[in-house]
Motif scaffolding. Structure first.
Motif, PDB file in Angstrom:
ATOM      1  N   ILE A  14      12.562  80.810  17.779  1.00 53.68           N
ATOM      2  CA  ILE A  14      12.205  81.681  16.666  1.00 53.68           C
ATOM      3  C   ILE A  14      12.895  81.121  15.431  1.00 53.68           C
ATOM      4  O   ILE A  14      14.119  81.055  15.380  1.00 53.68           O
ATOM      5  N   ARG A  15      12.087  80.690  14.474  1.00 52.88           N
ATOM      6  CA  ARG A  15      12.612  80.023  13.290  1.00 52.88           C
ATOM      7  C   ARG A  15      11.979  80.578  12.022  1.00 52.88           C
ATOM      8  O   ARG A  15      10.925  81.201  12.064  1.00 52.88           O
ATOM      9  N   VAL A  16      12.620  80.290  10.913  1.00 49.38           N
ATOM     10  CA  VAL A  16      12.103  80.728   9.621  1.00 49.38           C
ATOM     11  C   VAL A  16      11.456  79.540   8.912  1.00 49.38           C
ATOM     12  O   VAL A  16      11.891  78.391   9.065  1.00 49.38           O
ATOM     13  N   GLY A  17      10.404  79.830   8.177  1.00 47.67           N
ATOM     14  CA  GLY A  17       9.738  78.806   7.372  1.00 47.67           C
ATOM     15  C   GLY A  17       9.131  79.428   6.134  1.00 47.67           C
ATOM     16  O   GLY A  17       9.044  80.658   6.021  1.00 47.67           O
ATOM     17  N   THR A  18       8.703  78.566   5.222  1.00 51.03           N
ATOM     18  CA  THR A  18       8.103  79.015   3.964  1.00 51.03           C
ATOM     19  C   THR A  18       6.622  78.683   3.957  1.00 51.03           C
ATOM     20  O   THR A  18       6.230  77.538   4.225  1.00 51.03           O
ATOM     21  N   ILE A  19       5.807  79.672   3.643  1.00 56.50           N
ATOM     22  CA  ILE A  19       4.357  79.450   3.544  1.00 56.50           C
ATOM     23  C   ILE A  19       4.091  78.586   2.311  1.00 56.50           C
ATOM     24  O   ILE A  19       4.504  78.920   1.206  1.00 56.50           O
ATOM     25  N   ILE A  20       3.412  77.459   2.534  1.00 59.72           N
ATOM     26  CA  ILE A  20       3.112  76.544   1.432  1.00 59.72           C
ATOM     27  C   ILE A  20       1.628  76.513   1.079  1.00 59.72           C
ATOM     28  O   ILE A  20       1.254  76.040   0.012  1.00 59.72           O
ATOM     29  N   LYS A  21       0.784  77.035   1.973  1.00 54.48           N
ATOM     30  CA  LYS A  21      -0.660  77.051   1.719  1.00 54.48           C
ATOM     31  C   LYS A  21      -1.266  78.189   2.525  1.00 54.48           C
ATOM     32  O   LYS A  21      -0.844  78.449   3.652  1.00 54.48           O
ATOM     33  N   ALA A  22      -2.234  78.875   1.944  1.00 51.45           N
ATOM     34  CA  ALA A  22      -2.935  79.963   2.632  1.00 51.45           C
ATOM     35  C   ALA A  22      -4.367  80.020   2.121  1.00 51.45           C
ATOM     36  O   ALA A  22      -4.609  79.880   0.927  1.00 51.45           O
ATOM     37  N   GLU A  23      -5.293  80.220   3.041  1.00 54.11           N
ATOM     38  CA  GLU A  23      -6.705  80.322   2.653  1.00 54.11           C
ATOM     39  C   GLU A  23      -7.445  81.213   3.635  1.00 54.11           C
ATOM     40  O   GLU A  23      -6.997  81.414   4.769  1.00 54.11           O
ATOM     41  N   ASN A  24      -8.581  81.760   3.210  1.00 56.67           N
ATOM     42  CA  ASN A  24      -9.410  82.577   4.081  1.00 56.67           C
ATOM     43  C   ASN A  24      -9.883  81.750   5.267  1.00 56.67           C
ATOM     44  O   ASN A  24     -10.203  80.572   5.130  1.00 56.67           O
ATOM     45  N   PHE A  25      -9.924  82.381   6.433  1.00 55.90           N
ATOM     46  CA  PHE A  25     -10.398  81.724   7.654  1.00 55.90           C
ATOM     47  C   PHE A  25     -11.779  82.296   7.953  1.00 55.90           C
ATOM     48  O   PHE A  25     -11.926  83.274   8.671  1.00 55.90           O
ATOM     49  N   GLU A  26     -12.774  81.687   7.363  1.00 53.74           N
ATOM     50  CA  GLU A  26     -14.152  82.185   7.432  1.00 53.74           C
ATOM     51  C   GLU A  26     -14.707  82.229   8.853  1.00 53.74           C
ATOM     52  O   GLU A  26     -15.502  83.102   9.176  1.00 53.74           O
ATOM     53  N   LYS A  72       2.307  77.293  23.281  1.00 54.17           N
ATOM     54  CA  LYS A  72       1.319  76.217  23.335  1.00 54.17           C
ATOM     55  C   LYS A  72       0.343  76.420  22.178  1.00 54.17           C
ATOM     56  O   LYS A  72      -0.018  77.551  21.854  1.00 54.17           O
ATOM     57  N   PRO A  73      -0.118  75.326  21.546  1.00 52.83           N
ATOM     58  CA  PRO A  73      -1.124  75.462  20.487  1.00 52.83           C
ATOM     59  C   PRO A  73      -2.376  76.164  21.028  1.00 52.83           C
ATOM     60  O   PRO A  73      -2.726  76.018  22.205  1.00 52.83           O
ATOM     61  N   LYS A  74      -3.016  76.937  20.158  1.00 50.70           N
ATOM     62  CA  LYS A  74      -4.192  77.709  20.556  1.00 50.70           C
ATOM     63  C   LYS A  74      -5.334  77.409  19.597  1.00 50.70           C
ATOM     64  O   LYS A  74      -5.154  77.488  18.382  1.00 50.70           O
ATOM     65  N   GLN A  75      -6.500  77.083  20.158  1.00 54.31           N
ATOM     66  CA  GLN A  75      -7.661  76.840  19.308  1.00 54.31           C
ATOM     67  C   GLN A  75      -8.338  78.166  19.001  1.00 54.31           C
ATOM     68  O   GLN A  75      -8.661  78.948  19.897  1.00 54.31           O
ATOM     69  N   ILE A  76      -8.531  78.396  17.709  1.00 52.08           N
ATOM     70  CA  ILE A  76      -9.240  79.576  17.232  1.00 52.08           C
ATOM     71  C   ILE A  76     -10.375  79.057  16.360  1.00 52.08           C
ATOM     72  O   ILE A  76     -10.125  78.487  15.304  1.00 52.08           O
ATOM     73  N   ALA A  77     -11.589  79.211  16.852  1.00 49.91           N
ATOM     74  CA  ALA A  77     -12.777  78.621  16.202  1.00 49.91           C
ATOM     75  C   ALA A  77     -12.529  77.123  16.036  1.00 49.91           C
ATOM     76  O   ALA A  77     -12.247  76.441  17.013  1.00 49.91           O
TER      77      ALA A  77
END
Length: 111
Positions: A14-26, A72-77
Motif C-alpha cells: 500500500i503506497r501513496v502516489g500523485t495523479i498526473i493524468k486523468a481522462e474519461n474511460f469511454e 495482478k494487473p486486470k484488463q478492463i475493456a
C-alpha cells in the motif's frame, strides 16, 4: 469480520502516489476514469477508477492517493489496470478517495 496475521498485512504493498493524468474511460461498462499515478521508485502506473460521482478529471491532477500496488494487473475493456486506487463509499454510491492529510514522497509505503 475475519482477522488476519500481521504478516498477511505486510504482504500488501500500500503506497501513496500523485495523479498526473486523468481522462474519461469511454469503453468501461460502469462510469470510470483512466488515471495515471506517479508512484516514485515504482514508476507511473495506471488504474481504472469508478470515482466519477464525486470527481472530474481536471480536479484529480496533483491529488495524492493511497494505492494497492501488488494486485495482478486486470484488463478492463481495452485498458490494463495495474493498481487499485483506494476510497470509501460516501453512503450515496459515490467513492471518496483515500488520501494522506499531508504531502508525502511518492512511493511511500503505508505503515
Amino acid at each position: 469480520m475475519q482477522t488476519i496475521d500481521f504478516c498477511d498485512f505486510q504482504r500488501i504493498e500500500i503506497r501513496v502516489g500523485t495523479i498526473i493524468k486523468a481522462e474519461n474511460f469511454e469503453r468501461a461498462q460502469k462510469p470510470a476514469y483512466k488515471i495515471w499515478v506517479d508512484l516514485g521508485e515504482l514508476g507511473v502506473k495506471q488504474s481504472s477508477a469508478q470515482i466519477t460521482a464525486r470527481y472530474i478529471p481536471e480536479d484529480l491532477i496533483g491529488k495524492q492517493v493511497i494505492c494497492v500496488c501488488n494486485f495482478k494487473p486486470k484488463q478492463i475493456a481495452n485498458f490494463i489496470s495495474e493498481i487499485l486506487v483506494t476510497g470509501f463509499d460516501d453512503g450515496n454510491g459515490g467513492i471518496v478517495l483515500a488520501t494522506p492529510d499531508h504531502k508525502v514522497p511518492n512511493g511511500s509505503r503505508l505503515h
